[in-house]
Design an enzyme around this catalytic site. Structure first.
Site, PDB file in Angstrom:
ATOM      1  N   LYS A  64       1.037  -1.255  -0.052  1.00  0.00           N
ATOM      2  CA  LYS A  64       0.009  -0.049   0.054  1.00  0.00           C
ATOM      3  C   LYS A  64       0.907   1.316  -0.028  1.00  0.00           C
ATOM      4  CE  LYS A  64      -3.961   1.585   2.839  1.00  0.00           C
ATOM      5  NZ  LYS A  64      -4.708   1.170   4.141  1.00  0.00           N
ATOM      6  N   SER A 139      -9.385   1.061   3.083  1.00  0.00           N
ATOM      7  CA  SER A 139      -8.829   1.889   2.253  1.00  0.00           C
ATOM      8  C   SER A 139      -7.531   1.104   1.398  1.00  0.00           C
ATOM      9  CB  SER A 139      -8.408   2.860   2.934  1.00  0.00           C
ATOM     10  OG  SER A 139      -7.370   2.244   3.953  1.00  0.00           O
ATOM     11  N   SER A 163      -9.642  -1.388   7.014  1.00  0.00           N
ATOM     12  CA  SER A 163      -9.401  -1.261   5.641  1.00  0.00           C
ATOM     13  C   SER A 163      -8.462  -2.436   5.035  1.00  0.00           C
ATOM     14  CB  SER A 163      -8.150  -0.127   5.706  1.00  0.00           C
ATOM     15  OG  SER A 163      -8.790   1.140   5.678  1.00  0.00           O
TER      16      SER A 163
HETATM   17  N1  GLN Z   1     -13.229   2.858   6.394  1.00  0.00           N
HETATM   18  C1  GLN Z   1     -12.691   3.278   7.679  1.00  0.00           C
HETATM   19  C2  GLN Z   1     -12.471   4.561   7.853  1.00  0.00           C
HETATM   20  O1  GLN Z   1     -12.589   5.396   6.821  1.00  0.00           O
HETATM   21  C3  GLN Z   1     -11.316   2.381   7.994  1.00  0.00           C
HETATM   22  C4  GLN Z   1     -10.153   3.062   7.391  1.00  0.00           C
HETATM   23  C5  GLN Z   1      -8.916   2.191   7.740  1.00  0.00           C
HETATM   24  O2  GLN Z   1      -8.921   1.074   8.206  1.00  0.00           O
HETATM   25  N2  GLN Z   1      -7.881   2.803   7.204  1.00  0.00           N
HETATM   26  O3  GLN Z   1     -11.954   5.161   8.968  1.00  0.00           O
END
Ligand code: GLN
Length: 455
Positions: A64, A139, A163
């Site tokens: 990532k 994400s 994410s």
């Molecule tokens: N969807 C969650 C958020 O927007 C998780 C994001 C993540 O785990 N980086 O915070």
């Protein structure tokens, strides 16, 4: 999809070349932001010459783009870091390279990992591997899609509130979010420090286990890391599984509930006992998460001020430099979270929001602990629906946040949780099931997933 074993023993240079050709052939999915061709081929030549040996010798992977790596930029998919070249590598990358693995590219994400669809990337969304009209999830959407499309056999991601688990579920791959502190976060762009974790995507639990075994462990450079607890060799198979009642209500997509039940039936057929368990605090987890996490984001993102990293606005006035640089560099969702976070931490509202959310978090942790007196593993869906359409939630932050309801609980409590493929919906969209364990039971969760694969 590709397995790690398919890459072992062959020519590392060939493996890397093959992965790069594969990456280019699926560029329309926008899963990778940059390839690190030159450095990858250099490392591959060293593996082939026997200078680097290890358990992943010559195996390509992607990280990532919030992992600091050599050989490419590290942008966190934000305009702020568009041209940022890291002066060091993340510990997880160093550990993988020491075992011969080769990072061939950096994958797309919601900018600074804020989001659940990869639509918040400054460089365009990633498309779902099973249906190009749908989101990849996020994400870590790019890592999930690159794994699902077989570009690489595994990929690194970060999971702060879902994410890794949610995009794994949306694309039909295994996704591992470890116990908080299991893997060093040194050299990874910080989001919310009390829930940030690092994990991986793979085509099967066995490969995920190998990757986790390599990246887990204490690191002097991250004071939150635990001693080395990840040990797949000494396991007592658990027997008691609890299906989380709050995640199986009528609001949840029927195909998703059915996939969860089918997985539970398979577990029962393998000798597990499965019964329903209620954790009433779970219904407050989104409220807690979207107070605590923005609070930590507002603090962590203070370092992007136009002075130290990335975008620097043209002005001679210091205050204007901060304001304009932040305005130009951050995406809308980043700004929203910084504002919410600053608000809940401000002196007039700290007690009412931040402090209260932290107290509720303790109650949640207590409730999980209590459930683990009667159950070895908790299970449920990963997400209330399969992958949604591109654009369906992107103009409505509340709708987007609601999709995180099933993943943020384990994050707030620091528990390990994995997403494993559990079939497809009526319209052929992948569905994942989530297994949540007690702290440090990471290897156990993967052992359970392994025991069910192919059944
Ligand atoms: N969807 C969650 C958020 O927007 C998780 C994001 C993540 O785990 N980086 O915070």
């Amino acid at each position: 999809m590709a397995k790690i074993s398919e890459y072992l023993g062959g020519s590392a240079v060939d493996n890397v070349k093959k992965a790069i050709v594969a990456a280019k052939s699926v560029s329309k999915y926008n899963s990778l932001l940059e390839l690190c061709e030159e450095r990858a081929l250099d490392l591959a030549a060293k593996v082939d010459a026997g200078e680097i040996k290890g358990r992943l010798a010559g195996v390509p992977f992607v990280a990532k783009d919030n992992f600091l790596t050599f050989g490419s930029k590290t942008t966190a998919a934000s305009h702020f870091l568009e041209n940022f070249e890291a002066p060091l590598q993340a510990t997880a990358i160093e550990k993988l390279e020491a075992e011969g693995a080769i990072c061939i590219g950096k994958s797309n994400l919601d900018a600074f990992a804020h989001g659940g669809s990869t639509e918040n990337s400054a460089f365009g969304p990633t498309l779902n591997a099973a249906d190009e009209t749908r989101v990849a999830g996020g994400s870590s959407g790019g890592s999930a899609v690159a794994t699902a499309l077989g570009v690489v056999p595994f990929a690194l991601g970060t999971d702060t509130g879902g994410s890794i688990r949610q995009p794994a579920s949306f694309n039909g791959v295994v996704g591992v979010k470890p116990t908080y502190g299991m893997v060093s976060r040194y050299g990874v762009v910080a989001m919310a420090s009390s829930t940030d974790t690092i994990g991986c995507f793979a085509s099967c639990a066995e490969d995920a286990e190998l990757v986790m075994d390599i990246i887990a462990g204490h690191d002097d450079l991250d004071m939150t890391t635990l001693p080395d607890y990840f040990d797949p060799t000494t396991l007592d198979m658990p027997k008691r599984v609890g299906i989380i009642k709050e995640f199986m209500s009528d609001d949840v997509d029927e195909d998703v509930r059915n996939a969860t039940r089918t997985y539970a039936t398979k577990l029962e057929a393998s000798g597990f006992t499965v019964s329903e368990v209620s954790l009433p605090m779970l219904k407050y987890t989104l409220a807690m998460y979207y107070i605590i996490v923005p609070a930590e984001i507002s603090s962590n993102l203070a370092r992007y001020d136009g002075v130290r990293y990335g975008v620097r606005a043209e002005t001679n006035d210091l205050n204007e430099l901060y304001g304009k640089s932040r305005d130009q560099g951050f995406e809308a969702e980043n700004k929203r979270r910084i504002m919410i976070g600053s608000y809940v931490l401000s002196s007039g509202f700290f007690d009412a929001y931040y402090l209260k959310a932290q107290k509720a978090r303790t109650l949640l942790i207590n409730e999980f602990n209590k459930a683990f007196e009667d159950y070895d593993i908790l299970m449920g869906p990963v997400s209330p629906t399969p992958a949604f359409k591109l654009g369906a939630n992107s103009s409505d932050p509340m709708k987007m946040y609601l999709a995180d309801i099933m993943t943020v609980g384990a994050s707030l409590a620091g528990l390990p949780a994995i997403s494993v493929p559990a079939g497809v919906s009526a319209d052929s969209l992948p569905i994942g099931v989530q297994l949540i364990g007690q702290r440090r039971s990471d290897a156990l969760l993967l052992a359970v997933a392994k025991s069910q694969e192919g059944k």
